[in-house]
Motif scaffolding. Structure first.
Motif, PDB file in Angstrom:
ATOM      1  N   ARG A 121      15.916  30.739  67.247  1.00 32.54           N
ATOM      2  CA  ARG A 121      15.463  29.660  66.371  1.00 32.54           C
ATOM      3  C   ARG A 121      15.545  28.294  67.034  1.00 32.54           C
ATOM      4  O   ARG A 121      14.672  27.445  66.859  1.00 32.54           O
ATOM      5  CB  ARG A 121      16.298  29.673  65.089  1.00 32.54           C
ATOM      6  CG  ARG A 121      15.898  28.653  64.045  1.00 32.54           C
ATOM      7  CD  ARG A 121      16.728  28.816  62.790  1.00 32.54           C
ATOM      8  NE  ARG A 121      18.160  28.716  63.087  1.00 32.54           N
ATOM      9  CZ  ARG A 121      18.801  27.552  63.194  1.00 32.54           C
ATOM     10  NH1 ARG A 121      18.149  26.406  63.055  1.00 32.54           N
ATOM     11  NH2 ARG A 121      20.091  27.517  63.450  1.00 32.54           N
ATOM     12  N   ALA A 150       4.138  39.664  65.982  1.00 28.99           N
ATOM     13  CA  ALA A 150       4.826  39.082  64.829  1.00 28.99           C
ATOM     14  C   ALA A 150       5.623  37.852  65.239  1.00 28.99           C
ATOM     15  O   ALA A 150       5.647  36.841  64.528  1.00 28.99           O
ATOM     16  CB  ALA A 150       5.741  40.121  64.190  1.00 28.99           C
ATOM     17  N   ALA A 151       6.285  37.921  66.400  1.00 31.20           N
ATOM     18  CA  ALA A 151       7.035  36.766  66.884  1.00 31.20           C
ATOM     19  C   ALA A 151       6.094  35.602  67.195  1.00 31.20           C
ATOM     20  O   ALA A 151       6.387  34.439  66.875  1.00 31.20           O
ATOM     21  CB  ALA A 151       7.843  37.145  68.128  1.00 31.20           C
ATOM     22  N   GLN A 152       4.953  35.909  67.785  1.00 30.22           N
ATOM     23  CA  GLN A 152       3.973  34.858  68.072  1.00 30.22           C
ATOM     24  C   GLN A 152       3.431  34.252  66.788  1.00 30.22           C
ATOM     25  O   GLN A 152       3.263  33.029  66.686  1.00 30.22           O
ATOM     26  CB  GLN A 152       2.834  35.439  68.909  1.00 30.22           C
ATOM     27  CG  GLN A 152       3.247  35.856  70.320  1.00 30.22           C
ATOM     28  CD  GLN A 152       2.167  36.646  71.021  1.00 30.22           C
ATOM     29  OE1 GLN A 152       1.002  36.611  70.629  1.00 30.22           O
ATOM     30  NE2 GLN A 152       2.548  37.372  72.070  1.00 30.22           N
ATOM     31  N   ALA A 153       3.158  35.092  65.794  1.00 32.87           N
ATOM     32  CA  ALA A 153       2.633  34.594  64.522  1.00 32.87           C
ATOM     33  C   ALA A 153       3.639  33.691  63.817  1.00 32.87           C
ATOM     34  O   ALA A 153       3.256  32.797  63.054  1.00 32.87           O
ATOM     35  CB  ALA A 153       2.254  35.760  63.618  1.00 32.87           C
ATOM     36  N   ALA A 154       4.932  33.923  64.076  1.00 40.12           N
ATOM     37  CA  ALA A 154       5.976  33.096  63.470  1.00 40.12           C
ATOM     38  C   ALA A 154       6.190  31.801  64.245  1.00 40.12           C
ATOM     39  O   ALA A 154       7.068  31.004  63.891  1.00 40.12           O
ATOM     40  CB  ALA A 154       7.277  33.882  63.394  1.00 40.12           C
ATOM     41  N   GLY A 155       5.434  31.581  65.307  1.00 38.53           N
ATOM     42  CA  GLY A 155       5.498  30.329  66.052  1.00 38.53           C
ATOM     43  C   GLY A 155       6.348  30.356  67.304  1.00 38.53           C
ATOM     44  O   GLY A 155       6.564  29.315  67.930  1.00 38.53           O
ATOM     45  N   TYR A 206      12.092  40.679  65.258  1.00 39.46           N
ATOM     46  CA  TYR A 206      10.720  40.995  64.883  1.00 39.46           C
ATOM     47  C   TYR A 206      10.319  42.359  65.437  1.00 39.46           C
ATOM     48  O   TYR A 206      10.801  42.774  66.495  1.00 39.46           O
ATOM     49  CB  TYR A 206       9.764  39.924  65.410  1.00 39.46           C
ATOM     50  CG  TYR A 206       9.944  38.588  64.735  1.00 39.46           C
ATOM     51  CD1 TYR A 206       9.292  38.299  63.544  1.00 39.46           C
ATOM     52  CD2 TYR A 206      10.794  37.626  65.278  1.00 39.46           C
ATOM     53  CE1 TYR A 206       9.471  37.072  62.908  1.00 39.46           C
ATOM     54  CE2 TYR A 206      10.982  36.398  64.652  1.00 39.46           C
ATOM     55  CZ  TYR A 206      10.315  36.130  63.462  1.00 39.46           C
ATOM     56  OH  TYR A 206      10.502  34.920  62.829  1.00 39.46           O
ATOM     57  N   ARG A 222      16.656  35.843  65.409  1.00 41.92           N
ATOM     58  CA  ARG A 222      15.719  36.405  64.443  1.00 41.92           C
ATOM     59  C   ARG A 222      15.087  37.626  65.110  1.00 41.92           C
ATOM     60  O   ARG A 222      14.800  37.605  66.300  1.00 41.92           O
ATOM     61  CB  ARG A 222      14.628  35.409  64.067  1.00 41.92           C
ATOM     62  CG  ARG A 222      15.129  34.118  63.440  1.00 41.92           C
ATOM     63  CD  ARG A 222      15.690  34.351  62.041  1.00 41.92           C
ATOM     64  NE  ARG A 222      16.084  33.088  61.425  1.00 41.92           N
ATOM     65  CZ  ARG A 222      17.284  32.530  61.561  1.00 41.92           C
ATOM     66  NH1 ARG A 222      18.221  33.127  62.303  1.00 41.92           N
ATOM     67  NH2 ARG A 222      17.568  31.389  60.944  1.00 41.92           N
ATOM     68  N   GLY A 255       4.591  43.320  60.996  1.00 41.21           N
ATOM     69  CA  GLY A 255       4.727  41.888  60.796  1.00 41.21           C
ATOM     70  C   GLY A 255       3.512  41.097  61.229  1.00 41.21           C
ATOM     71  O   GLY A 255       3.540  39.869  61.268  1.00 41.21           O
ATOM     72  N   ALA A 256       2.433  41.772  61.575  1.00 38.32           N
ATOM     73  CA  ALA A 256       1.190  41.134  62.006  1.00 38.32           C
ATOM     74  C   ALA A 256       0.059  42.126  61.776  1.00 38.32           C
ATOM     75  O   ALA A 256       0.261  43.347  61.781  1.00 38.32           O
ATOM     76  CB  ALA A 256       1.263  40.730  63.479  1.00 38.32           C
ATOM     77  N   TYR A 304      10.844  33.919  72.205  1.00 35.94           N
ATOM     78  CA  TYR A 304      11.259  35.284  71.861  1.00 35.94           C
ATOM     79  C   TYR A 304      11.416  36.078  73.157  1.00 35.94           C
ATOM     80  O   TYR A 304      10.763  35.810  74.162  1.00 35.94           O
ATOM     81  CB  TYR A 304      10.278  35.954  70.907  1.00 35.94           C
ATOM     82  CG  TYR A 304       8.943  36.345  71.488  1.00 35.94           C
ATOM     83  CD1 TYR A 304       8.714  37.630  71.974  1.00 35.94           C
ATOM     84  CD2 TYR A 304       7.886  35.434  71.533  1.00 35.94           C
ATOM     85  CE1 TYR A 304       7.483  37.996  72.494  1.00 35.94           C
ATOM     86  CE2 TYR A 304       6.646  35.795  72.044  1.00 35.94           C
ATOM     87  CZ  TYR A 304       6.454  37.073  72.524  1.00 35.94           C
ATOM     88  OH  TYR A 304       5.226  37.436  73.035  1.00 35.94           O
TER      89      TYR A 304
END
Length: 511
Positions: A45, A73-78, A68, A66, A143-144, A50
């Motif tokens: 965070r 999914a990690a990329q989509a979360a920024g 994933y 965090r 997650g994506a 990631y």
């Protein structure tokens, strides 16, 4: 007991996904256990990056972790990819090869590039579900959605080409599947926090650069890996012209969506050295995916071996050579044809029959680095074959022609994202298909880890040597304790015999 053994991620169901088991993930990250790479991804965070679980940097504070289920999914979360551990290049999750449900089938198709070639609608059509159903189930578990997962794969393909070749950026954008150079630039910057030019400049400091025609790559795997039966089997059954063992590497031709290729695969202690020659760089991701599938590189050998070693009769074999993989195929239809040619004949005879088909009906290619000459013929290539030209019993001719007709018509679907049980049922209806042929195809073409050739002569001989039941029904009953890894048990049983499939050939054997 090792941390990995304590928290072995041998889950097979939606409710027991590793990334949801926070304490297990934390212990894996703190142990930097690389056998968890690909099972989940750790995002930090405070840094916005990631990583793989095995990232060599000092593990972050637990409060900042965090988890994933996918790089997408990690990329989509920024979060952006770590520059040290390259999480986007870690082995894939074993779940997609172990399972036969909708999400696993979708992931196998995405890895093969179906979304890039046919879009999400094409993916859904192949799976037999609506776009909405596929989107919902894939997103719930990964997650994506499929587009984000394909985007992450395109980014990895682009990074490989940027860092290892001198190909112009515009050509790389096209080869990686991006719709424009702008989208390519934006995606690379978002995922890797560097422009394509910066990635290339940094990589050149390492002195590695491929020619546009041949790419040298490293294919990672989870340890342990026993190469003996894996490469030994491929070398011993190699079809002349299509496959060969040369200079310590297994080489073969590849039929790909946009053209063809030639690949060389050499076992190294911590990776598989891969040399790819492609007629169209758009096939890079598909070629890598098929090579990983061929060598079963995304398997979880610890989970497999722990289960099989619980049988005291198998345990000595597992402990003597852990990490056996199931040698598969790069083309399911090709293997099905070869399985029929191999019915009730020796390995040498099967190779001879296949070589004749290749010379008569295969597609000629050029191999600048070896002795490969053809692509294996497609079912369409064999559809008009004259049965009188086949030097085999009349009954086996009928079996081969029946298989070819079923593959051409779609009555037998062996596609990478297909349903394993439906494929078995389709094959069962074909003339001349018994349990050995069906299960051989299920094991090596479909990739079912629980396929079991209990009627195989080598398996029966090994069973007798080990004190296992030799009658197929009794052996099948005993083998229920090996489930869901019976295909791997077969590899350990075959290894008891003195056969070339069990050893990497010496150079003098292939000279």
């Amino acid at each position: 007991m090792s941390v990995f053994r304590e928290v072995s991620p041998a889950s097979r169901g939606r409710l027991n996904l590793v990334y949801e088991q926070t304490e297990r993930c934390i212990r894996a990250v703190q142990a930097k256990d690389d056998r968890f790479d690909g099972w989940f991804y750790t995002a930090v965070r405070t840094t916005g990056i990631y990583c793989r679980p095995s990232c060599p940097v000092v593990p972050p504070k637990v409060a900042n972790m965090r988890f994933y289920p996918s790089a997408a999914a990690a990329q989509a979360a920024g979060f952006r990819a770590c520059k040290r551990c390259r999480p986007d290049a870690s082995p894939g999750s074993p779940l997609w090869n172990e399972r036969a449900d909708l999400v696993a089938r979708a992931m196998r198709l995405i890895a093969d590039g179906v979304v890039d070639r046919e879009g999400v609608q094409g993916l859904a059509a192949r799976l037999g579900y609506s776009v909405r159903q596929v989107e919902r189930q894939v997103r719930a578990e990964l997650g994506a959605g499929p587009l984000a997962l394909a985007r992450a794969q395109r980014a990895e393909t682009a990074r490989l080409l940027v860092e290892t070749t001198a190909i112009p950026m515009g050509d790389i954008a096209h080869a990686a599947g991006f719709s424009s150079i702008r989208t390519f630039n934006e995606t690379v910057r978002a995922v890797f926090a560097r422009t394509p030019g910066e990635l290339r400049s940094r990589a050149r400091g390492g002195g590695r650069e491929n020619s546009p025609s041949v790419l040298a790559l490293r294919l990672p795997f989870r340890r342990p890996l026993c190469p003996d039966n894996l490469f030994g089997h491929l070398a011993a059954t190699a079809v002349p012209g299509v496959e060969e063992w040369r200079d310590g590497a297994y080489r073969r031709t590849l039929r790909l969506p946009h053209g063809h290729g030639v690949v060389s695969l050499r076992p190294e202690p911590d990776h598989i050295a891969c040399r790819l020659s492609l007629t169209d760089l758009r096939d890079l991701a598909a070629a890598i995916s098929r090579c990983r599938w061929l060598l079963d590189l995304d398997a979880d050998p610890v989970a497999v071996d722990e289960q099989l070693a619980m049988d005291p009769l198998l345990a000595p074999l597992v402990h003597a050579a852990p990490g056996r993989r199931v040698p598969r195929t790069t083309d399911p239809a090709e293997f099905a044809v070869r399985a029929v040619l191999g019915q009730q004949v020796s390995t040498a005879a099967a190779r001879t029959h296949a070589a004749r088909l290749v010379l008569a009906h295969g597609t000629p290619i050029e191999d600048r680095e070896g002795g490969l000459t053809h692509l294996f013929p497609t079912p369409e290539d064999l559809a008009g074959i004259d049965p009188e030209t086949l030097a085999m019993p009349k009954s086996r001719r009928a079996t081969l022609l029946g298989l070819v007709a079923a593959l051409v018509s779609g009555e037998a679907d062996l596609a990478v994202g297909g349903d394993w049980e439906r494929a078995r049922a389709q094959l069962d209806t074909l003339p001349g298909f018994g349990p050995w042929t069906v299960e051989s195809i299920a094991m090596r073409a479909l990739g079912d880890p629980d396929a079991f050739v209990g009627t195989d002569l080598g398996v029966k001989a090994a069973a007798g040597t080990l004190g296992l039941p030799t009658r197929p029904a009794a052996l099948a009953e005993h083998a229920t304790s090996w489930r869901p890894w019976r295909a791997y048990a077969v590899q350990y049983l075959w290894a008891t015999g003195d056969h070339p499939i069990n050893r990497i050939p010496a150079e003098e054997e292939t000279a």
